[in-house]
Write an enzyme that holds these catalytic residues in place. Sequence first.
Site, PDB file in Angstrom:
ATOM      1  N   LYS A  61       0.848  -1.202   0.000  1.00  0.00           N
ATOM      2  CA  LYS A  61       0.000   0.000   0.000  1.00  0.00           C
ATOM      3  C   LYS A  61       0.877   1.243   0.000  1.00  0.00           C
ATOM      4  O   LYS A  61       0.626   2.200  -0.734  1.00  0.00           O
ATOM      5  CB  LYS A  61      -0.948  -0.012   1.206  1.00  0.00           C
ATOM      6  CG  LYS A  61      -2.091  -0.973   1.000  1.00  0.00           C
ATOM      7  CD  LYS A  61      -2.899  -1.281   2.248  1.00  0.00           C
ATOM      8  CE  LYS A  61      -3.899  -2.391   1.925  1.00  0.00           C
ATOM      9  NZ  LYS A  61      -4.570  -2.948   3.093  1.00  0.00           N
ATOM     10  N   GLN A 105      -5.044  -1.997   9.335  1.00  0.00           N
ATOM     11  CA  GLN A 105      -4.861  -3.312   8.713  1.00  0.00           C
ATOM     12  C   GLN A 105      -5.436  -4.396   9.628  1.00  0.00           C
ATOM     13  O   GLN A 105      -5.087  -4.480  10.805  1.00  0.00           O
ATOM     14  CB  GLN A 105      -3.362  -3.554   8.456  1.00  0.00           C
ATOM     15  CG  GLN A 105      -3.057  -4.809   7.682  1.00  0.00           C
ATOM     16  CD  GLN A 105      -3.619  -4.774   6.254  1.00  0.00           C
ATOM     17  OE1 GLN A 105      -3.417  -3.813   5.522  1.00  0.00           O
ATOM     18  NE2 GLN A 105      -4.329  -5.819   5.873  1.00  0.00           N
ATOM     19  N   ASP A 128     -11.644   2.676   3.530  1.00  0.00           N
ATOM     20  CA  ASP A 128     -12.003   1.266   3.325  1.00  0.00           C
ATOM     21  C   ASP A 128     -13.528   1.098   3.209  1.00  0.00           C
ATOM     22  O   ASP A 128     -14.002   0.061   2.754  1.00  0.00           O
ATOM     23  CB  ASP A 128     -11.514   0.426   4.520  1.00  0.00           C
ATOM     24  CG  ASP A 128     -10.338  -0.462   4.157  1.00  0.00           C
ATOM     25  OD1 ASP A 128     -10.103  -0.671   2.950  1.00  0.00           O
ATOM     26  OD2 ASP A 128      -9.657  -0.951   5.079  1.00  0.00           O
TER      27      ASP A 128
END
Length: 298
Positions: A61, A105, A128
């Site tokens: 990422k 995460q 997200d």
Amino acid sequence: MTQATGSGTAAQIIDGKAISTQMKEAMKAEVVALEAKGIKPGLAVVLVGENPASVVYVRNKGKACTEVGIHSVEHKIPAETTEAQLLSLIDQLNNDPKINGILVQLPLPKHINEKRVLDAISPTKDVDGFHPFNVGKLAVGEALFPPCTPFGVIKMIEHAGVSMEGKNAVVVGRSNIVGKPVALMLLQKNATVTITHSKTKNLKEVCREADILVAAIGKANFVTADMVKPGAVVIDVGINRLDDGKLVGDVDYAPCAEVAGWITPVPGGVGPMTITMLLYNTINSAKRANGMVAETGL
Ligand code: NDP
């Protein structure tokens, strides 16, 4: 787009890697244009502990952010971090004007309540799209941050040049991160959507009616050629590691490619799109933070 190997009637391959590269090039140019206005999109990625797969995801990422010019900050904190400490970091990031996107995460260590942490992320920085506010916005057709993997699925179908309007779309799987959101997005695109799961009766027959078939099951080679309507678009979200180390999807690729009209490979299909859509959501967030219009295209 290339042809799948096999017979002369093989499907077109929807190449996620190529689409992702193309989208990243466009985003790179957009970031340059934003910088000229004094705007620098920023993403914070929080990694608690050292889960090897998570370490790789976070590194990828960060690399992708650098590629398109997004400012990225990695917060790598020890596995012993308390929930209160993590919530305090999130609060700090929520209030940091340089940060437009916050990604925690998963999975988190067992002593930390995942839901409380995700709910603490500001809905305006929830790139997200997992915060209940953003889940609701997606459900009412006003998504701010469409969840990245399903959003990638929609972009791939669009890049294949296939209209979703009026098509029968069947989604296999009803998880909150893939199945349900992809179904909502297909509905938003005016497809007629059926969501199936482990209790669905006559799954084969239902799948065979699909003009667009999305497999998000988590079982290697589950979708067989007799479940595919000739000419259908088959999108394989699954990522499964076989005993011999080989990576395969939820779709039995070669035989299905003989029947389908379009198909996504694994690897190189939906996988590369997920990070790309994360960058897309982060740029949109930066635009909104600066009073600009940021469409999702849904
Ligand atoms: P989940 O395990 O959360 O959900 C799987 C779904 O499949 C469930 O809804 C389950 O039904 C359904 N299912 C299981 N067995 C059957 C069956 N025999 N018949 C019909 N439906 C069945 O998985 P995820 O949604 O999180 O992930 C799905 C796959 O996608 C995985 O391989 C995962 O690794 C991959 N993935 C890939 C990403 C990417 O970036 N490419 C990102 C996220 C996931 P029920 O609800 O009834 O149990």
